[in-house]
Design a protein around this motif. Structure first.
Motif, PDB file in Angstrom:
ATOM      1  N   LEU A   1       1.277  -1.278  -0.520  1.00 23.47           N
ATOM      2  CA  LEU A   1      -0.185  -0.491   0.051  1.00 23.47           C
ATOM      3  C   LEU A   1       1.033   0.774  -0.159  1.00 23.47           C
ATOM      4  CD1 LEU A   1      -2.743   1.353   0.246  1.00 23.47           C
ATOM      5  CD2 LEU A   1      -2.387   1.011   2.604  1.00 23.47           C
ATOM      6  N   HIS A   2       2.305   0.736   1.099  1.00 26.48           N
ATOM      7  CA  HIS A   2       2.957   2.245   0.261  1.00 26.48           C
ATOM      8  C   HIS A   2       4.005   2.046  -0.682  1.00 26.48           C
ATOM      9  CE1 HIS A   2       2.665   3.005   5.387  1.00 26.48           C
ATOM     10  NE2 HIS A   2       3.011   1.647   5.162  1.00 26.48           N
TER      11      HIS A   2
ATOM     12  N   LEU B   1       4.386   4.957  -5.831  1.00 23.92           N
ATOM     13  CA  LEU B   1       4.478   5.259  -7.354  1.00 23.92           C
ATOM     14  C   LEU B   1       3.161   5.952  -8.332  1.00 23.92           C
ATOM     15  CD1 LEU B   1       4.634   1.162  -8.118  1.00 23.92           C
ATOM     16  CD2 LEU B   1       6.048   2.731  -8.029  1.00 23.92           C
ATOM     17  N   LEU B   2       2.253   6.232  -7.866  1.00 21.44           N
ATOM     18  CA  LEU B   2       1.166   7.200  -7.823  1.00 21.44           C
ATOM     19  C   LEU B   2       2.025   8.801  -7.824  1.00 21.44           C
ATOM     20  CD1 LEU B   2      -2.167   4.925  -6.593  1.00 21.44           C
ATOM     21  CD2 LEU B   2      -1.453   5.902  -8.457  1.00 21.44           C
ATOM     22  N   ASP B   3       2.576   8.993  -7.110  1.00 21.67           N
ATOM     23  CA  ASP B   3       2.994  10.444  -5.966  1.00 21.67           C
ATOM     24  C   ASP B   3       4.626  10.587  -6.888  1.00 21.67           C
ATOM     25  OD1 ASP B   3       0.934  10.959  -4.868  1.00 21.67           O
ATOM     26  OD2 ASP B   3       2.789  10.538  -2.426  1.00 21.67           O
TER      27      ASP B   3
ATOM     28  N   TYR C   1       6.217   7.959 -14.126  1.00 22.48           N
ATOM     29  CA  TYR C   1       4.610   6.970 -13.662  1.00 22.48           C
ATOM     30  C   TYR C   1       3.619   7.522 -14.495  1.00 22.48           C
ATOM     31  CZ  TYR C   1       7.723   2.711 -12.254  1.00 22.48           C
ATOM     32  OH  TYR C   1       8.568   2.639 -11.467  1.00 22.48           O
ATOM     33  N   SER C   2       3.097   7.590 -16.002  1.00 20.04           N
ATOM     34  CA  SER C   2       2.277   7.573 -16.582  1.00 20.04           C
ATOM     35  C   SER C   2       0.523   6.873 -15.996  1.00 20.04           C
ATOM     36  CB  SER C   2       1.521   8.380 -17.490  1.00 20.04           C
ATOM     37  OG  SER C   2       2.157   7.019 -18.457  1.00 20.04           O
ATOM     38  N   ARG C   3       1.287   5.660 -15.742  1.00 21.14           N
ATOM     39  CA  ARG C   3       0.007   4.664 -14.737  1.00 21.14           C
ATOM     40  C   ARG C   3       0.530   3.318 -14.258  1.00 21.14           C
ATOM     41  NH1 ARG C   3      -2.688   0.281 -18.493  1.00 21.14           N
ATOM     42  NH2 ARG C   3      -4.625  -0.036 -17.707  1.00 21.14           N
ATOM     43  N   VAL C   4      -0.745   3.054 -13.044  1.00 20.88           N
ATOM     44  CA  VAL C   4       0.294   2.354 -11.886  1.00 20.88           C
ATOM     45  C   VAL C   4      -1.601   1.315 -12.647  1.00 20.88           C
ATOM     46  CG1 VAL C   4       0.177   1.736  -9.990  1.00 20.88           C
ATOM     47  CG2 VAL C   4       1.490   3.651 -10.954  1.00 20.88           C
ATOM     48  N   VAL C   5      -0.875   0.383 -12.603  1.00 17.11           N
ATOM     49  CA  VAL C   5      -2.268  -1.258 -12.261  1.00 17.11           C
ATOM     50  C   VAL C   5      -1.901  -1.497 -11.659  1.00 17.11           C
ATOM     51  CG1 VAL C   5      -2.989  -2.942 -13.459  1.00 17.11           C
ATOM     52  CG2 VAL C   5      -2.053  -1.131 -15.300  1.00 17.11           C
ATOM     53  N   ALA C   6      -2.734  -2.367 -10.897  1.00 17.83           N
ATOM     54  CA  ALA C   6      -2.930  -2.638  -9.642  1.00 17.83           C
ATOM     55  C   ALA C   6      -3.647  -3.942  -9.692  1.00 17.83           C
ATOM     56  CB  ALA C   6      -2.915  -2.113  -8.149  1.00 17.83           C
TER      57      ALA C   6
ATOM     58  N   LYS D   1      -4.675   8.251 -12.121  1.00 13.24           N
ATOM     59  CA  LYS D   1      -3.247   7.176 -12.929  1.00 13.24           C
ATOM     60  C   LYS D   1      -3.741   6.213 -13.041  1.00 13.24           C
ATOM     61  CE  LYS D   1       1.076  10.005 -12.336  1.00 13.24           C
ATOM     62  NZ  LYS D   1       2.535   9.959 -11.733  1.00 13.24           N
ATOM     63  N   LEU D   2      -4.371   5.652 -11.610  1.00 12.97           N
ATOM     64  CA  LEU D   2      -4.489   3.538 -10.893  1.00 12.97           C
ATOM     65  C   LEU D   2      -5.652   3.514 -11.703  1.00 12.97           C
ATOM     66  CD1 LEU D   2      -3.747   2.356  -8.386  1.00 12.97           C
ATOM     67  CD2 LEU D   2      -5.858   3.366  -7.318  1.00 12.97           C
ATOM     68  N   THR D   3      -4.789   2.419 -11.731  1.00  9.88           N
ATOM     69  CA  THR D   3      -6.326   1.101 -12.611  1.00  9.88           C
ATOM     70  C   THR D   3      -6.222   0.174 -11.928  1.00  9.88           C
ATOM     71  OG1 THR D   3      -6.141   1.860 -15.162  1.00  9.88           O
ATOM     72  CG2 THR D   3      -6.841  -0.239 -14.791  1.00  9.88           C
ATOM     73  N   VAL D   4      -7.350  -0.263 -11.126  1.00  8.66           N
ATOM     74  CA  VAL D   4      -7.503  -1.786 -10.289  1.00  8.66           C
ATOM     75  C   VAL D   4      -8.285  -3.123 -11.432  1.00  8.66           C
ATOM     76  CG1 VAL D   4      -7.867  -2.726  -7.813  1.00  8.66           C
ATOM     77  CG2 VAL D   4      -7.574  -0.295  -8.401  1.00  8.66           C
ATOM     78  N   LEU D   5      -7.467  -3.893 -11.556  1.00  8.00           N
ATOM     79  CA  LEU D   5      -7.845  -4.821 -11.673  1.00  8.00           C
ATOM     80  C   LEU D   5      -8.331  -6.340 -10.650  1.00  8.00           C
ATOM     81  CD1 LEU D   5      -5.704  -5.104 -14.933  1.00  8.00           C
ATOM     82  CD2 LEU D   5      -7.306  -4.526 -14.621  1.00  8.00           C
ATOM     83  N   ILE D   6      -8.991  -6.648 -10.745  1.00  6.35           N
ATOM     84  CA  ILE D   6      -9.828  -7.748  -9.830  1.00  6.35           C
ATOM     85  C   ILE D   6      -9.157  -9.014  -9.608  1.00  6.35           C
ATOM     86  CG2 ILE D   6     -11.385  -8.749  -8.196  1.00  6.35           C
ATOM     87  CD1 ILE D   6     -11.096  -5.151  -7.708  1.00  6.35           C
ATOM     88  N   GLY D   7      -8.307  -9.472  -9.096  1.00  4.98           N
ATOM     89  CA  GLY D   7      -8.301 -11.085  -9.745  1.00  4.98           C
ATOM     90  C   GLY D   7      -7.222 -11.682  -8.709  1.00  4.98           C
ATOM     91  N   ASP D   8      -7.231 -12.447  -9.022  1.00  5.41           N
ATOM     92  CA  ASP D   8      -5.567 -13.440  -8.133  1.00  5.41           C
ATOM     93  C   ASP D   8      -5.170 -14.877  -9.063  1.00  5.41           C
ATOM     94  OD1 ASP D   8      -7.727 -15.196  -8.769  1.00  5.41           O
ATOM     95  OD2 ASP D   8      -8.758 -15.669  -6.780  1.00  5.41           O
ATOM     96  N   LEU D   9      -4.340 -15.623  -8.379  1.00  3.94           N
ATOM     97  CA  LEU D   9      -3.803 -17.094  -9.161  1.00  3.94           C
ATOM     98  C   LEU D   9      -5.135 -17.559 -10.265  1.00  3.94           C
ATOM     99  CD1 LEU D   9      -1.356 -17.991  -9.214  1.00  3.94           C
ATOM    100  CD2 LEU D   9      -1.957 -19.951  -7.293  1.00  3.94           C
TER     101      LEU D   9
END
Length: 219
Positions: free
Chosen positions: A15-16, A21-23, A27-32, A44-52
Motif C-alpha cells: 500500500l505504501h 508510485l502514484l506520486d 509513471y503515467s499509469r499504475v496498474v494494481a 493514474k490508477l487502474t485496479v484489476l480484480i484478480g487472483d492466482l
C-alpha cells in the motif's frame, strides 16, 4: 513516462509502495491487481480484480515497463503449506512470467532475509525458491528486497507481533556489522527504498538487505 504493475497493493508494504508510485512523476499509469477494490483513488490508477486463478485471463491487461511484487501471507492466515506456497511462490512467479512475456524489463520483488532455496525451513525455502525462479526469467533488471522485521503500526490487532516489534526496536542498534541485515525497517521505509531503486536502477541483479535499503533512503 512508464507504466508500473503492482501485486500486493493491499499489504503493509504494498500500500505504501502504491502511493509512492502514484506520486512519482516517472509513471503515467499504475496498474494494481487485487482481490478487492482498493481504498485509493487516483487518475493514474487502474485496479484489476484478480487472483492466482484468474490471472491468465487478465494477461492482455498486464502490460507494463516494470512489475512490483509485494505478495505474501502468514501462517496464521494460511496454515496449510500447499496454499501458503501458492500465495508466496506460485502467484508471484506467474505474475512475473506474464509481465515478462508482455514486455516488462524490470522486476522488483519483496522476499525475506535468509531466503534460501536449499533451506530446511519452509518459510525461507519458499522465499528462496521464488527468488530463484523469478531470476530464471532473465529480466533486464531484477531487484530483490530482503527485509527482516517489518516495523510500523498495522490496522489489524496483533498483540504478539506488537510485542516482538517493540523488542526489535530495542535490538536494532545492537545489530551491527554482518548482523545489520537483521535490523528492522518500517513498511513505509521499505516501500520508499523500492521506489528509489526503480528510479536509480543499475546492474542486472541487485539484492537489498537492511544496509542497502538504508543507503537508498539516504539518497
Amino acid at each position: 513516462m512508464k507504466t508500473a504493475l503492482v501485486f500486493g497493493a493491499t499489504g503493509f508494504i504494498g500500500l505504501h509502495l502504491l502511493r509512492d508510485l502514484l506520486d512519482s512523476p516517472d509513471y503515467s499509469r499504475v496498474v494494481a491487481v487485487a482481490r478487492k477494490p482498493l481504498a485509493v483513488s487516483d487518475p493514474k490508477l487502474t485496479v484489476l480484480i484478480g487472483d492466482l486463478a484468474s490471472l491468465p485471463a487478465l494477461k492482455p491487461q498486464l502490460v507494463a515497463d516494470e512489475i512490483f511484487i509485494a505478495l505474501g501471507t502468514t501462517r496464521k492466515h494460511t496454515p496449510d503449506e500447499a496454499e501458503y506456497y501458492k500465495i508466496d511462490h506460485d502467484y508471484p512467479l506467474l505474475a512475473a512470467e506474464i509481465a515478462r512475456a508482455n514486455g516488462a524489463r524490470s522486476v522488483f520483488l519483496v522476499t525475506a532475509v535468509g531466503a534460501n532455496a536449499a533451506s530446511s525451513v519452509f518459510y525461507l525455502r519458499t522465499k528462496g525458491e521464488v527468488e530463484r525462479d523469478i531470476l530464471s526469467l532473465d529480466f533486464k533488471h531484477t531487484h530483490i528486497f530482503r527485509p527482516s522485521m517489518i516495523l510500523g503500526e498495522r490496522d489489524e490487532d496483533r498483540p504478539r507481533e506488537r510485542l516482538i516489534i517493540a523488542i526489535w526496536g530495542v535490538l536494532n542498534p545492537l545489530l551491527i556489522g554482518p548482523a545489520d541485515r537483521y535490523r528492522g525497517l518500517t513498511g513505509n521505509d521499505i516501500a520508499h527504498a523500492i521506489s528509489k531503486a526503480a528510479r536509480h536502477r543499475t546492474g542486472k541483479v541487485q539484492m537489498y538487505h537492511w544496509r542497502e535499503m538504508a543507503a537508498l533512503l539516504r539518497t
